[in-house]
Write an enzyme that holds these catalytic residues in place. Structure first.
Site, PDB file in Angstrom:
ATOM      1  N   SER C  63       0.803  -1.240   0.000  1.00  0.00           N
ATOM      2  CA  SER C  63       0.000   0.000   0.000  1.00  0.00           C
ATOM      3  C   SER C  63       0.826   1.275   0.000  1.00  0.00           C
ATOM      4  O   SER C  63       0.282   2.350  -0.243  1.00  0.00           O
ATOM      5  CB  SER C  63      -0.937   0.020   1.202  1.00  0.00           C
ATOM      6  N   LYS C  66       0.393   3.325  -2.972  1.00  0.00           N
ATOM      7  CA  LYS C  66      -0.775   4.191  -3.194  1.00  0.00           C
ATOM      8  C   LYS C  66      -0.387   5.671  -3.213  1.00  0.00           C
ATOM      9  O   LYS C  66      -1.028   6.473  -3.884  1.00  0.00           O
ATOM     10  CB  LYS C  66      -1.825   3.942  -2.102  1.00  0.00           C
ATOM     11  N   TYR C 188      -3.567  -2.639 -10.425  1.00  0.00           N
ATOM     12  CA  TYR C 188      -3.462  -2.381  -8.983  1.00  0.00           C
ATOM     13  C   TYR C 188      -2.567  -3.417  -8.291  1.00  0.00           C
ATOM     14  O   TYR C 188      -1.728  -3.068  -7.464  1.00  0.00           O
ATOM     15  CB  TYR C 188      -4.869  -2.377  -8.374  1.00  0.00           C
ATOM     16  N   TYR C 241      -4.872   3.600   7.798  1.00  0.00           N
ATOM     17  CA  TYR C 241      -6.185   2.987   7.970  1.00  0.00           C
ATOM     18  C   TYR C 241      -6.833   3.481   9.261  1.00  0.00           C
ATOM     19  O   TYR C 241      -6.793   4.675   9.540  1.00  0.00           O
ATOM     20  CB  TYR C 241      -6.069   1.455   7.944  1.00  0.00           C
ATOM     21  N   VAL C 259       1.220  -3.732   3.905  1.00  0.00           N
ATOM     22  CA  VAL C 259       1.162  -5.018   4.603  1.00  0.00           C
ATOM     23  C   VAL C 259       2.411  -5.873   4.394  1.00  0.00           C
ATOM     24  O   VAL C 259       2.551  -6.930   4.998  1.00  0.00           O
ATOM     25  CB  VAL C 259      -0.081  -5.868   4.220  1.00  0.00           C
TER      26      VAL C 259
END
Lengths: 305, 305, 305, 305
Positions: C63, C66, C188, C241, C259
């Site tokens: 992530s 992103k 992705y 998050y 992760v």
């Protein structure tokens, strides 16, 4: 149908039933009940009646009272009631605030706490002496003038009022409670505290049999045909919180449970029945009571379906 | 009961009914239907049958098919089905993902889309030729071998599959879909595309009458007593999405609607009935269809309650 | 500030750290990593750099990518991006569908999966060779042409695509995905599979230092001042998050976790830092990585607050 | 930086600003304010200060008070506070019950109403004369002994207490309110009713500058370095309800708004600033106030990012 024989069979079968339920303890008064108590009473439309066990012991009817207060509100205000309460199953626990907030203070149905609190608010607005008149209505339909509130239970509930106070204040914020919050709670907790036995409950619920025309001697109490049918429909779809579908599926009768361990159910054509066993399953319904009713409709092969 | 007379009365009353509903247009194929179409067929357990209007025109049965696929799954797998689908009303729109996520991929009941998709997955696992065998089952219970899929409708649904694909992938993530997602969707969209008329639908739904014992000539299709009762209970509590309570309350019969404008309902003792009128109310149920059924049970004073 | 000394102190302190985290295993490829791996790299705006442990081992950035894909999308489309994605913390887990359904397919922010999938969709629409051009952008800002996708990880993610496929189909249903769902997922999962080491990550994130003006040699990659500030704001409010508030509270720097066990953080004036330790806490962030960064800002008493 | 010049430029630019906001009217007292009121005060760490417009008019600080009561609670109880309140953005409106129910009575952060009510409960438990002592704390940090409660506003809030009473009862049900509900509400409404002007607010908020070490003359009030940093982090992530991300993104400073139309923001190194303009945007934040602060950080190119 020989209901006496059916009840005997059920009595024998449940001897081996392993009850994993737990008596409600959120108020101390309810926690004091003997968990081994067990009573059944079945009242037929032909006049015959059958009792088992502790059928004449009184207990706290709790949420079963929601059907009785709704009936009185509908007699007094008719369809007006449905402007302030819905008729849909909630899909959420009985005291949830989530749906109530999304739906702007209009409770899904009259059998979740929020809905019953609005019914209480309506009765307070409509009646001169709300607590006295509700009690009189219950005594009349049960044909027993000794039925009464249990003031200890009502007082104990008031001391643990917080969740219900939260619900009522939220609805008041949305304009759906017209009276003082503590007055509504006091009325509601009294209504829940009414002590009745299985036999008295089956008598009271005869107003929903034969489309409310069962017993013309209870003249004042008799419900309009359509009204009785609709309350039955509501019991079937919403009477057991988030176990309502399961009850319709396994038992197939309109009914209503209370955390005191009582369940009343009925077949509009044939009978009303009350079962009492205090230990509750995880959805807050009498575990043994559910089993007894499932056995009843399985054995008789009679349900509304 | 003279149902012929009752239907005539209803026909006259609805002449003045102001329909505010809208034909479903989320797929072009459904949007092409003539909104003024109107048909009723009522099939009694005594063998008599009554039709009105376009009772013999075929239309897309859509979600009504969910009752038929569930029946077949229950015949094949019995109680196993309930390990993967619940029996509670959802309290949410028919295609909501919210509850499905909170409840870890176990749909609330078999009549919301998620539940019907799990039923489809079960049938694909159980049957050698899933689409052929489901169609044969429907032909057999409706006693009409001309019933067929509408490939145009199925293809059109597949092109607009996104919401259902989202639901199916979510359940697959939770392990509750065992087959390939596109295979499940293809089967499901075919099932929804089945074209039937009101008369055929009432024939098919006789398997839920008299506890499934109505017509022994449909031997292969006949349901176990308990099964028929339970499917009726599910139709009553969950058959109309978030208008299920309202339907139980106003009509008082088990039933199931589809976005094609069809509604099937039944009284286990007396009849099955199908109504078709394409314009839908805001809950996705035929507006005129709901009205017709409400008039039927009001006039006859016969409902399950 | 002698960062070398500070890092040494931290290294000594964490010797006794009891790591209760667990390596991500939702795809087998990620589960193969050695949980005892630990690397740190800190790159100062004055040009000095400090490494510790496995700072040169490459790992799956997941992530963290992103932030990089968002930067490229903002360079290409500017404010247009915010018509399709919000800038608010979500208050829900990274892959929740609930909020996405209530908010009609507009993801809360670009750092939850749904938001990053929309960014991927934007890049596919804008770029001729999306995968090649994103990789080139990352190589350029990290000043290392050997950085590459890990095709095994990407393929493994595709085999477990169901949750992300559910999110993407839901947004496609709402009209917020313009390309083919599997193309979006393929892009992705490739983006997430990029393998980088701590040093490369700190180099790449220098584009957010000094308002994006840190190193003019990376001409093509440099961000507009305002853009760099805003991406930093987003990292601070949404980078971890439902632990974003905790990170802002305990560490006080903009940052982003993955992760794979990596965390990148930065102080706009002084440095970028990357930490890598695979075991994750219950919120999916590197447990030891969080600790190291908390020690860093406590010891230096430097944070953006 | 010549802040005087920057403020003049902003003043000229906003002449043409079309304010679409609406003054809060949920209590009559707030609705009486003149919507055209506009004041700004900026206090620099070098001791200089700049005012504009109605900077010396007092207004109801409302939710801005939540930062002050939290500061006092943290001084008294330290980390204990975080056992009863979280530090995460809520992603929901400021007075929502939904999250509070799911998360069992632990409010997401101290700046939503539920969180501030728990802070109020803590102060009531900790202080001998809660209202007097909170007021004294505010007077001390603002260095102005004339600051006072507005008893009319407090009384008006109490008359419309229902939503906050619902929140407080719900938390009491979960055991997260220790005192009497009406005592908590009375304290909370008084705290919100404090009347201050822009200059006084900027003085009070200097305790969050330079890590709380700005002005040692306010000895009693000075915050521990870490505490000041953390409150700043909370203001940045949670200070503007569900517009917190937008404020971090567009303005890039820690800050807190109130429905009285006030906003306080600060840069830990350089200044505190207060803006007042009563009309609120749909998220309950001063529309013009947001614009002024956005212009400030755009023009100065100084933000925490």
């Amino acid at each position: 149908m020989d209901y006496s024989k059916v009840l005997q069979e059920i009595k024998e079968e449940i001897v081996t039933f392993k009850n994993t339920g737990k008596v409600a303890t959120y108020i101390p008064e309810l926690g004091k009940v003997d968990p081994s108590k067990f009573g059944v009473y079945l009242q037929c439309t032909d006049g015959s009646g059958y009792g088992l066990g502790d059928a004449l012991d009184r207990f706290s009817i709790q949420s079963i009272s929601k059907v009785l207060s709704l009936s009185l509100a509908l007699k007094l205000k008719g369809k007006e009631v449905w402007k302030r309460i819905g008729v849909e199953p909630s899909g959420d626990p009985f005291n949830s605030l989530v749906q109530l907030e999304y739906e702007k203070g209009i409770p899904r149905n009259p059998f979740i706490n929020a809905g019953a609190l609005v019914v209480a608010d309506i009765l307070i607005s409509e009646l001169k002496n709300p607590k006295e008149e509700l009690l009189q209505f219950v005594r009349d339909i049960a044909e027993d003038q000794t039925i009464d509130y249990d003031e200890n239970v009502a007082a104990s509930e008031m001391m643990h009022k917080f969740r219900n106070a939260s619900l009522t204040h939220l609805m008041k914020d949305f304009g759906n409670i017209h009276n003082n919050v503590d007055d509504v709670l006091d009325f509601y907790f009294h209504q829940c505290s009414i002590a009745m036995n299985c036999k008295q409950l089956t008598q009271a619920f005869t107003i929903f049999l034969n489309y409310g025309k069962y017993d013309l001697s209870k003249e004042a109490a008799v419900l309009d045909t359509m009204l009785a049918k609709r309350i039955n429909a509501l019991m079937l779809t919403c009477g057991f919180y988030d176990e309502s579908g399961e009850f319709a599926f396994s038992v197939g009768l309109p009914g209503k449970s209370g955390v005191g361990g009582g369940i009343v159910a009925l077949h509009p054509k044939y009978y009303s029945i009350a079962v009492w066993s205090p230990p509750l399953n995880k959805n807050g319904n009498s575990e043994l009571g559910m089993k007894v009713l499932e056995l009843l409709t399985s054995k008789t092969e009679i349900s509304v379906f």
